[in-house]
Design a protein around this motif. Structure first.
Motif, PDB file in Angstrom:
ATOM      1  N   PHE A  91      13.500  14.349   8.188  1.00  0.00           N
ATOM      2  CA  PHE A  91      14.627  14.473   7.286  1.00  0.00           C
ATOM      3  C   PHE A  91      15.527  13.345   7.103  1.00  0.00           C
ATOM      4  O   PHE A  91      15.161  12.123   7.932  1.00  0.00           O
ATOM      5  N   LEU A  92      16.323  13.442   6.110  1.00  0.00           N
ATOM      6  CA  LEU A  92      17.165  12.208   5.900  1.00  0.00           C
ATOM      7  C   LEU A  92      18.650  12.584   6.397  1.00  0.00           C
ATOM      8  O   LEU A  92      19.187  13.696   6.386  1.00  0.00           O
ATOM      9  N   MET A  93      19.452  11.614   6.860  1.00  0.00           N
ATOM     10  CA  MET A  93      20.882  11.720   7.435  1.00  0.00           C
ATOM     11  C   MET A  93      21.744  10.655   7.090  1.00  0.00           C
ATOM     12  O   MET A  93      21.055   9.467   6.942  1.00  0.00           O
ATOM     13  N   LYS A  94      23.048  11.020   6.985  1.00  0.00           N
ATOM     14  CA  LYS A  94      24.188   9.725   6.694  1.00  0.00           C
ATOM     15  C   LYS A  94      24.229   9.144   8.039  1.00  0.00           C
ATOM     16  O   LYS A  94      23.911   9.512   9.156  1.00  0.00           O
ATOM     17  N   ASP A  95      24.726   7.738   7.668  1.00  0.00           N
ATOM     18  CA  ASP A  95      25.042   7.045   8.767  1.00  0.00           C
ATOM     19  C   ASP A  95      26.004   7.551   9.521  1.00  0.00           C
ATOM     20  O   ASP A  95      27.181   8.068   9.188  1.00  0.00           O
ATOM     21  N   ALA A  96      25.936   7.563  11.028  1.00  0.00           N
ATOM     22  CA  ALA A  96      26.927   7.973  12.071  1.00  0.00           C
ATOM     23  C   ALA A  96      27.602   6.923  12.757  1.00  0.00           C
ATOM     24  O   ALA A  96      28.158   7.018  13.640  1.00  0.00           O
ATOM     25  N   GLY A  97      27.522   5.545  12.437  1.00  0.00           N
ATOM     26  CA  GLY A  97      28.072   4.538  12.987  1.00  0.00           C
ATOM     27  C   GLY A  97      26.867   3.853  13.934  1.00  0.00           C
ATOM     28  O   GLY A  97      25.977   4.190  13.774  1.00  0.00           O
ATOM     29  N   GLN A  98      27.540   2.840  14.745  1.00  0.00           N
ATOM     30  CA  GLN A  98      26.672   2.243  15.657  1.00  0.00           C
ATOM     31  C   GLN A  98      25.988   3.205  16.647  1.00  0.00           C
ATOM     32  O   GLN A  98      26.532   3.927  17.235  1.00  0.00           O
ATOM     33  N   VAL A  99      24.935   2.802  17.136  1.00  0.00           N
ATOM     34  CA  VAL A  99      24.040   3.311  18.355  1.00  0.00           C
ATOM     35  C   VAL A  99      24.757   3.097  19.546  1.00  0.00           C
ATOM     36  O   VAL A  99      24.843   1.779  19.877  1.00  0.00           O
ATOM     37  N   LEU A 100      25.240   3.973  20.419  1.00  0.00           N
ATOM     38  CA  LEU A 100      26.099   3.755  21.601  1.00  0.00           C
ATOM     39  C   LEU A 100      25.106   2.851  22.466  1.00  0.00           C
ATOM     40  O   LEU A 100      25.481   2.218  23.148  1.00  0.00           O
ATOM     41  N   ARG A 101      23.674   3.345  22.303  1.00  0.00           N
ATOM     42  CA  ARG A 101      22.892   2.807  23.636  1.00  0.00           C
ATOM     43  C   ARG A 101      22.877   1.376  23.198  1.00  0.00           C
ATOM     44  O   ARG A 101      22.794   0.487  24.051  1.00  0.00           O
ATOM     45  N   LYS A 107      26.882  -4.998  26.465  1.00  0.00           N
ATOM     46  CA  LYS A 107      28.002  -5.266  27.155  1.00  0.00           C
ATOM     47  C   LYS A 107      28.551  -3.648  27.742  1.00  0.00           C
ATOM     48  O   LYS A 107      28.956  -2.866  26.698  1.00  0.00           O
ATOM     49  N   PHE A 108      28.239  -3.210  28.880  1.00  0.00           N
ATOM     50  CA  PHE A 108      28.701  -1.738  29.254  1.00  0.00           C
ATOM     51  C   PHE A 108      30.131  -1.697  29.294  1.00  0.00           C
ATOM     52  O   PHE A 108      30.681  -2.424  29.582  1.00  0.00           O
ATOM     53  N   GLN A 109      30.584  -0.718  28.335  1.00  0.00           N
ATOM     54  CA  GLN A 109      31.988  -0.248  28.458  1.00  0.00           C
ATOM     55  C   GLN A 109      32.330   1.009  28.692  1.00  0.00           C
ATOM     56  O   GLN A 109      32.052   1.750  28.269  1.00  0.00           O
ATOM     57  N   ILE A 110      32.886   1.192  29.980  1.00  0.00           N
ATOM     58  CA  ILE A 110      33.008   2.220  30.808  1.00  0.00           C
ATOM     59  C   ILE A 110      34.061   3.333  29.805  1.00  0.00           C
ATOM     60  O   ILE A 110      33.921   4.511  29.769  1.00  0.00           O
ATOM     61  N   GLN A 111      35.026   2.474  29.123  1.00  0.00           N
ATOM     62  CA  GLN A 111      35.963   3.450  28.493  1.00  0.00           C
ATOM     63  C   GLN A 111      35.275   3.989  27.166  1.00  0.00           C
ATOM     64  O   GLN A 111      35.323   5.255  26.872  1.00  0.00           O
ATOM     65  N   ALA A 116      32.518   8.812  24.670  1.00  0.00           N
ATOM     66  CA  ALA A 116      31.284   9.506  24.219  1.00  0.00           C
ATOM     67  C   ALA A 116      31.042  10.818  25.005  1.00  0.00           C
ATOM     68  O   ALA A 116      30.581  11.870  24.524  1.00  0.00           O
ATOM     69  N   LEU A 117      31.364  10.607  26.492  1.00  0.00           N
ATOM     70  CA  LEU A 117      31.078  11.893  27.077  1.00  0.00           C
ATOM     71  C   LEU A 117      31.955  13.088  26.797  1.00  0.00           C
ATOM     72  O   LEU A 117      31.654  14.295  26.814  1.00  0.00           O
ATOM     73  N   LYS A 118      33.228  12.524  26.449  1.00  0.00           N
ATOM     74  CA  LYS A 118      34.457  13.694  26.190  1.00  0.00           C
ATOM     75  C   LYS A 118      34.158  14.362  24.896  1.00  0.00           C
ATOM     76  O   LYS A 118      34.292  15.541  24.885  1.00  0.00           O
ATOM     77  N   LEU A 119      33.403  13.575  23.927  1.00  0.00           N
ATOM     78  CA  LEU A 119      33.188  14.026  22.558  1.00  0.00           C
ATOM     79  C   LEU A 119      31.986  15.182  22.704  1.00  0.00           C
ATOM     80  O   LEU A 119      32.103  16.228  22.197  1.00  0.00           O
ATOM     81  N   GLN A 120      31.068  14.574  23.544  1.00  0.00           N
ATOM     82  CA  GLN A 120      29.991  15.503  23.776  1.00  0.00           C
ATOM     83  C   GLN A 120      30.209  16.829  24.422  1.00  0.00           C
ATOM     84  O   GLN A 120      29.706  17.864  23.999  1.00  0.00           O
ATOM     85  N   THR A 121      31.318  16.672  25.500  1.00  0.00           N
ATOM     86  CA  THR A 121      31.597  17.896  26.248  1.00  0.00           C
ATOM     87  C   THR A 121      32.516  18.818  25.107  1.00  0.00           C
ATOM     88  O   THR A 121      32.192  19.900  25.124  1.00  0.00           O
ATOM     89  N   GLN A 122      33.246  18.245  24.341  1.00  0.00           N
ATOM     90  CA  GLN A 122      33.952  18.978  23.084  1.00  0.00           C
ATOM     91  C   GLN A 122      32.959  19.768  22.231  1.00  0.00           C
ATOM     92  O   GLN A 122      33.228  20.854  22.087  1.00  0.00           O
ATOM     93  N   ILE A 123      32.000  19.105  22.142  1.00  0.00           N
ATOM     94  CA  ILE A 123      30.844  19.748  21.042  1.00  0.00           C
ATOM     95  C   ILE A 123      30.423  20.936  21.806  1.00  0.00           C
ATOM     96  O   ILE A 123      29.983  21.973  21.153  1.00  0.00           O
ATOM     97  N   GLN A 124      29.962  20.732  23.075  1.00  0.00           N
ATOM     98  CA  GLN A 124      29.254  21.765  23.745  1.00  0.00           C
ATOM     99  C   GLN A 124      29.935  22.845  24.141  1.00  0.00           C
ATOM    100  O   GLN A 124      29.750  23.905  23.738  1.00  0.00           O
ATOM    101  N   ILE A 125      31.292  22.718  24.416  1.00  0.00           N
ATOM    102  CA  ILE A 125      32.381  23.760  24.582  1.00  0.00           C
ATOM    103  C   ILE A 125      32.463  24.545  23.203  1.00  0.00           C
ATOM    104  O   ILE A 125      32.722  25.669  23.165  1.00  0.00           O
TER     105      ILE A 125
END
Length: 142
Positions: A91-101, A107-111, A116-125
């Motif tokens: 499949f083809l998909m539009k760019d969704a921004g930088q890859v979090l990984r 440089k690991f950024q806790i915030q 990202a976790l909050k957004l994932q949780t919102q999508i799941q709910i």
């Protein structure tokens, strides 16, 4: 040529045909940006921005259907699928921004991770009311 080469050529041809049909002009030839045993992702630079082509292993062919459903019904924070070819498992998909990984490896950024976790949780709910629809999507692929 072997079957893999033939398949890759068919996928590339289909992708270019779809991009042109949707009004994208190719600026550069595609480049492979991720190659794993379960998927291969190529990047196209186009007149409308970056577009990704994802070729999936058989167990993951349901991914674009789920992405389409989520984008349409739950959240536009999910990447938008432009075109899907079930026969070629791509499949083809539009760019969704930088890859979090990739960001977090540098440089690991806790915030950023927490956001990202909050957004994932919102999508799941937000997906809960659509459980029956997801089951129907799964049934069609089995």
């Amino acid at each position: 040529m072997n079957n893999t080469v033939d398949h890759n050529l068919a996928v590339a041809g289909w992708a270019k045909q779809q991009l042109i049909a949707f009004g994208y002009k190719l600026i550069e030839e595609s480049i492979v940006v991720r190659d794993m045993p379960w998927s291969k992702v190529s990047l196209f630079k186009t007149s409308k921005g970056l577009v990704y082509l994802k070729l999936m292993a058989t167990p993951f062919v349901i991914e674009p259907k789920i992405l389409q459903f989520l984008y349409k019904n739950v959240s536009t924070a999910v990447t938008e699928v432009i075109a899907l070819n079930e026969q070629l498992s791509c499949f083809l998909m539009k760019d969704a921004g930088q890859v979090l990984r990739d960001i977090q490896k540098k440089k690991f950024q806790i915030q950023l991770f927490c956001n990202a976790l909050k957004l994932q949780t919102q999508i799941q709910i937000a997906s809960v009311p659509f459980v029956k629809s997801f089951i129907l999507i799964l049934i069609k692929f089995n």
